[in-house]
Design a protein around this motif. Structure first.
Motif, PDB file in Angstrom:
ATOM      1  N   LYS A  84       0.743  -1.365  -0.171  1.00  0.00           N
ATOM      2  CA  LYS A  84      -0.239   0.096  -0.118  1.00  0.00           C
ATOM      3  C   LYS A  84       0.658   1.460  -0.278  1.00  0.00           C
ATOM      4  O   LYS A  84       1.996   0.737   0.628  1.00  0.00           O
ATOM      5  CB  LYS A  84      -1.155   0.225   1.177  1.00  0.00           C
ATOM      6  CG  LYS A  84      -2.242  -1.184   1.412  1.00  0.00           C
ATOM      7  CD  LYS A  84      -3.102  -0.704   1.464  1.00  0.00           C
ATOM      8  CE  LYS A  84      -2.979  -0.113   3.525  1.00  0.00           C
ATOM      9  NZ  LYS A  84      -3.998  -0.110   4.002  1.00  0.00           N
ATOM     10  N   PHE A  85       0.438   2.459  -1.082  1.00  0.00           N
ATOM     11  CA  PHE A  85       1.497   3.465  -1.133  1.00  0.00           C
ATOM     12  C   PHE A  85       0.027   4.701  -1.176  1.00  0.00           C
ATOM     13  O   PHE A  85      -0.849   4.251  -1.374  1.00  0.00           O
ATOM     14  CB  PHE A  85       2.216   3.820  -1.675  1.00  0.00           C
ATOM     15  CG  PHE A  85       1.888   3.809  -3.472  1.00  0.00           C
ATOM     16  CD1 PHE A  85       2.211   5.267  -3.920  1.00  0.00           C
ATOM     17  CD2 PHE A  85       1.480   3.075  -3.864  1.00  0.00           C
ATOM     18  CE1 PHE A  85       1.684   5.031  -5.498  1.00  0.00           C
ATOM     19  CE2 PHE A  85       1.258   2.655  -4.916  1.00  0.00           C
ATOM     20  CZ  PHE A  85       1.396   4.008  -5.739  1.00  0.00           C
ATOM     21  N   LYS A  86      -0.017   5.507  -0.662  1.00  0.00           N
ATOM     22  CA  LYS A  86      -0.244   6.777  -1.187  1.00  0.00           C
ATOM     23  C   LYS A  86       0.075   7.964  -1.856  1.00  0.00           C
ATOM     24  O   LYS A  86       1.607   8.176  -1.873  1.00  0.00           O
ATOM     25  CB  LYS A  86      -0.643   7.800   0.496  1.00  0.00           C
ATOM     26  CG  LYS A  86      -1.668   7.244   1.944  1.00  0.00           C
ATOM     27  CD  LYS A  86      -1.816   7.465   2.683  1.00  0.00           C
ATOM     28  CE  LYS A  86      -0.460   7.641   3.353  1.00  0.00           C
ATOM     29  NZ  LYS A  86      -1.184   8.259   4.961  1.00  0.00           N
ATOM     30  N   ALA A 385     -13.666   5.932  -8.416  1.00  0.00           N
ATOM     31  CA  ALA A 385     -14.417   5.225  -6.639  1.00  0.00           C
ATOM     32  C   ALA A 385     -14.936   6.766  -6.129  1.00  0.00           C
ATOM     33  O   ALA A 385     -15.395   6.043  -5.104  1.00  0.00           O
ATOM     34  CB  ALA A 385     -12.936   4.719  -6.337  1.00  0.00           C
ATOM     35  N   TYR A 386     -15.038   7.773  -6.236  1.00  0.00           N
ATOM     36  CA  TYR A 386     -15.531   8.816  -5.315  1.00  0.00           C
ATOM     37  C   TYR A 386     -16.926   8.313  -4.960  1.00  0.00           C
ATOM     38  O   TYR A 386     -17.339   8.573  -4.091  1.00  0.00           O
ATOM     39  CB  TYR A 386     -15.003  10.043  -5.793  1.00  0.00           C
ATOM     40  CG  TYR A 386     -15.185  10.854  -4.524  1.00  0.00           C
ATOM     41  CD1 TYR A 386     -14.248  10.285  -3.931  1.00  0.00           C
ATOM     42  CD2 TYR A 386     -16.042  12.238  -4.421  1.00  0.00           C
ATOM     43  CE1 TYR A 386     -13.972  12.087  -2.388  1.00  0.00           C
ATOM     44  CE2 TYR A 386     -15.678  13.178  -3.762  1.00  0.00           C
ATOM     45  CZ  TYR A 386     -14.511  13.331  -2.211  1.00  0.00           C
ATOM     46  OH  TYR A 386     -14.648  14.177  -1.094  1.00  0.00           O
ATOM     47  N   ARG A 446      -5.965  -1.832  -6.706  1.00  0.00           N
ATOM     48  CA  ARG A 446      -7.239  -1.261  -5.361  1.00  0.00           C
ATOM     49  C   ARG A 446      -6.704  -0.188  -5.374  1.00  0.00           C
ATOM     50  O   ARG A 446      -6.241   0.103  -4.531  1.00  0.00           O
ATOM     51  CB  ARG A 446      -7.587  -2.259  -4.041  1.00  0.00           C
ATOM     52  CG  ARG A 446      -7.306  -3.650  -4.508  1.00  0.00           C
ATOM     53  CD  ARG A 446      -8.038  -4.772  -3.210  1.00  0.00           C
ATOM     54  NE  ARG A 446      -8.129  -5.849  -3.437  1.00  0.00           N
ATOM     55  CZ  ARG A 446      -7.319  -7.095  -3.495  1.00  0.00           C
ATOM     56  NH1 ARG A 446      -5.826  -6.566  -2.511  1.00  0.00           N
ATOM     57  NH2 ARG A 446      -7.757  -8.473  -4.065  1.00  0.00           N
ATOM     58  N   ILE A 447      -7.882   0.762  -5.149  1.00  0.00           N
ATOM     59  CA  ILE A 447      -8.163   1.834  -4.758  1.00  0.00           C
ATOM     60  C   ILE A 447      -8.641   1.807  -3.260  1.00  0.00           C
ATOM     61  O   ILE A 447      -9.617   0.991  -2.747  1.00  0.00           O
ATOM     62  CB  ILE A 447      -9.184   2.826  -5.308  1.00  0.00           C
ATOM     63  CG1 ILE A 447      -8.983   2.909  -6.793  1.00  0.00           C
ATOM     64  CG2 ILE A 447      -9.153   4.079  -4.137  1.00  0.00           C
ATOM     65  CD1 ILE A 447      -9.432   3.559  -7.624  1.00  0.00           C
ATOM     66  N   ARG A 448      -7.528   2.110  -2.085  1.00  0.00           N
ATOM     67  CA  ARG A 448      -7.991   1.366  -0.450  1.00  0.00           C
ATOM     68  C   ARG A 448      -8.253   2.765  -0.426  1.00  0.00           C
ATOM     69  O   ARG A 448      -9.198   2.608   1.236  1.00  0.00           O
ATOM     70  CB  ARG A 448      -6.975   1.009   0.243  1.00  0.00           C
ATOM     71  CG  ARG A 448      -6.264  -0.471  -0.540  1.00  0.00           C
ATOM     72  CD  ARG A 448      -7.187  -1.160   0.559  1.00  0.00           C
ATOM     73  NE  ARG A 448      -7.145  -2.437   0.317  1.00  0.00           N
ATOM     74  CZ  ARG A 448      -7.325  -3.424   1.587  1.00  0.00           C
ATOM     75  NH1 ARG A 448      -8.281  -2.983   2.067  1.00  0.00           N
ATOM     76  NH2 ARG A 448      -7.152  -5.240   0.662  1.00  0.00           N
ATOM     77  N   GLU A 480      -4.937   6.546  -2.155  1.00  0.00           N
ATOM     78  CA  GLU A 480      -4.155   5.426  -1.018  1.00  0.00           C
ATOM     79  C   GLU A 480      -4.357   4.014  -2.127  1.00  0.00           C
ATOM     80  O   GLU A 480      -5.239   3.606  -2.045  1.00  0.00           O
ATOM     81  CB  GLU A 480      -4.765   5.168   0.486  1.00  0.00           C
ATOM     82  CG  GLU A 480      -3.970   3.817   0.743  1.00  0.00           C
ATOM     83  CD  GLU A 480      -4.088   3.913   2.863  1.00  0.00           C
ATOM     84  OE1 GLU A 480      -2.945   3.823   2.844  1.00  0.00           O
ATOM     85  OE2 GLU A 480      -5.236   3.916   2.803  1.00  0.00           O
ATOM     86  N   LEU A 481      -3.479   3.467  -2.692  1.00  0.00           N
ATOM     87  CA  LEU A 481      -3.748   2.502  -3.466  1.00  0.00           C
ATOM     88  C   LEU A 481      -2.153   0.869  -2.670  1.00  0.00           C
ATOM     89  O   LEU A 481      -1.594   1.548  -2.290  1.00  0.00           O
ATOM     90  CB  LEU A 481      -3.017   2.846  -4.752  1.00  0.00           C
ATOM     91  CG  LEU A 481      -3.514   3.994  -5.664  1.00  0.00           C
ATOM     92  CD1 LEU A 481      -2.382   4.928  -6.731  1.00  0.00           C
ATOM     93  CD2 LEU A 481      -4.100   3.535  -6.824  1.00  0.00           C
ATOM     94  N   GLU A 482      -3.219  -0.013  -3.124  1.00  0.00           N
ATOM     95  CA  GLU A 482      -2.569  -1.453  -3.470  1.00  0.00           C
ATOM     96  C   GLU A 482      -2.504  -2.400  -4.533  1.00  0.00           C
ATOM     97  O   GLU A 482      -3.113  -2.237  -5.537  1.00  0.00           O
ATOM     98  CB  GLU A 482      -3.667  -2.300  -2.373  1.00  0.00           C
ATOM     99  CG  GLU A 482      -2.404  -3.093  -1.633  1.00  0.00           C
ATOM    100  CD  GLU A 482      -4.014  -4.709  -1.301  1.00  0.00           C
ATOM    101  OE1 GLU A 482      -3.378  -5.286  -0.870  1.00  0.00           O
ATOM    102  OE2 GLU A 482      -4.698  -4.145  -1.434  1.00  0.00           O
TER     103      GLU A 482
END
Length: 485
Positions: A84-86, A385-386, A446-448, A480-482
């Protein structure tokens, strides 16, 4: 508070009870002192919690406060399996562009000694792993940002055109990534088929390949090489829609070119571009219903309705010759538009209707064909995703499920900033917004979570920046993405 002060306070509280008892002094019990202390501690804790709930840091001086926004989570209850990173994008408002007449209500919030601390506090609080920055002053980058970001564990790259005092930067956590290649973009010199630039803009872009550290790759058993990430700040002019649309073609084309180079030099020229996840973030000076944004995200693109009216109108505007060095007086940067519309110029950049001339219609058709000839497209992470995390502010004024605003200045408000995922386009119909499920499955991520953006109804009447609110006229955006291979 010391025990003596608590005791004195407690004694004062009991004076009325002791009144009338001549000469008799009632001692204050340790239990009463403890009770008063507990009550005061509880009051302080409640005040602190109330401030935190309102987005303020009770330990920070009022003049260095900013409104803290939550990251709205996705995939709750699903344990992350990948890395995971932002990823953040932020137009920080270049100090060199500030004119008091453009920020009449901002007061001391404009002063660099204060703004710099608030911006730095934001970076610390959101703790993004990769940050795309726009409107970064060259002097401040050299004298302030470089050292302060290094202290926070970041490495960085900066790029600007020599004629500008500000530029763009990309910042990343050294523990997670290391840079292996970079590409500078000079939009005025980049080719775009048979369509030349309409004017000199001095806009710059920057693209990096950030390889995942061995520690991260081993920990998460990642087969991917890393991420390609770019940033830019596109042409600001109100009548610059046609040129911005050309610049958006350049963005996609340069990501394609850079991806090929990275594949040749770092992946043995195997032709497999999936080794890298590609992102491009920044201030595109375009809203979700205008041709620059739509040309990247809605493919094949066909300009119609407002988008067609605005881009055709923009082709009728004649820019000042000062932009191309044909006159002596240099034009101001985007701190103020000194170009006069004139008798033969269009009266408004967004007219209700516009009757284009034949050559103007032909120019717009050329631009449409140019974008449709490029096998690359962009997917907005917020668009995808929003609506899942903040439906009350997704698609309020647009059909792409984007939030309403990212810019809140004194004279203009709207959405200008985006975090794009860039991928190959196979010429299939990609007019509709990608579903979250298909986007994640097809792209191995994935969008976390997404940083919350307030709708306009939650904003103040005055523009930003403002003390205790935001340190720029733009609001930062973060995803935040995975990475899941």
């Amino acid at each position: 508070m010391s025990d003596n002060k608590v005791a004195n306070a407690s004694a004062n509280d009991t004076k009325s009870a002791n009144k009338g008892k001549k000469g008799k002094k009632v001692p204050v019990s340790p239990e009463h002192i403890a009770k008063v202390r507990a009550e005061r501690e509880a009051a302080r804790a409640a005040k602190r919690e109330a401030m935190l709930a309102q987005g303020f840091d009770p330990d920070c001086p009022p003049e260095l406060q900013f409104i803290r926004r939550p990251i709205l989570p996705l995939h709750e209850g699903e344990n992350p399996m990948g890395f995971k990173f932002k990823l953040m994008t932020y137009n920080c408002l270049a100090q060199t562009l500030i004119r008091r007449k453009l920020f009449p209500t901002s007061g001391d919030a404009l002063k660099w000694y204060r703004r710099s601390k608030v911006l730095l506090n934001e970076f610390k609080y959101y703790n993004a792993d990769v940050i795309c920055l726009q409107e970064i002053d060259f002097i401040q980058f050299q004298n302030f940002w470089k050292d302060e970001l290094t202290k926070l564990g970041y490495d960085s790259q900066f790029h600007r055109q020599a004629s500008k005092n500000h530029g763009v930067a990309i910042v990343w956590k050294k523990d997670y990534f290391f840079m292996t290649d970079k590409m500078m973009i000079d939009f005025d010199k980049e080719s775009s088929g048979d369509i030349p630039p309409r004017t000199t803009t001095n806009n710059a872009g920057l693209i990096l390949s950030l390889k995942l550290s061995d520690k991260i790759k081993q920990k998460y058993n990642l087969k991917k090489s890393g991420i390609i990430v770019g940033t830019t700040h596109l042409f600001w002019h109100p009548f610059g829609t046609f040129e911005r649309t050309r610049q958006c073609y350049v963005v996609l084309n340069k990501v394609k070119e850079f991806s090929r180079r990275v594949n040749v030099l770092q992946n043995g020229n195997d032709g497999d571009y999936s080794h890298w996840y590609s992102f491009f973030c920044g201030d595109f000076n375009s809203q979700p219903f205008d041709s620059p944004y739509l040309s990247m995200t809605r493919k094949p693109i066909e300009y119609n309705k407002r988008a067609k009216t605005v881009i055709e109108c923009s082709t009728s505007y004649t820019f000042s010759k000062t932009r191309d060095g044909e006159e002596d007086d240099a034009e101001e940067e985007e701190g103020g538009n000194i170009e006069k519309f004139g008798a033969d110029q269009p009266a408004h950049p967004v007219p209700q209707s516009y009757e284009a001339k034949d050559h103007e219609r032909e120019l717009v058709k050329q631009m449409q064909s140019l974008h449709n000839s490029l096998d690359m497209r962009a997917i907005s992470l917020y668009s995808v995703a929003y609506g899942r995390v903040h439906p009350e502010n997704a698609g309020l004024d647009n059909e792409r499920n984007e939030p309403e605003i990212s810019n809140w200045a004194h004279t203009w408000r709207g959405l200008l900033d985006y975090l794009f995922f860039i991928r190959h386009w196979d010429y299939a119909n990609c007019v509709e917004i990608d579903s979250l499920e298909s986007f994640e499955k097809e792209n191995g991520l994935r969008i976390r979570g997404l940083l919350r953006l307030p709708p306009s109804k939650e904003m103040t009447e005055h523009g930003q920046p403002h003390t205790g609110e935001y340190p720029s006229d733009h609001l930062c955006m973060l995803c935040e993405l995975e990475l899941v291979n």
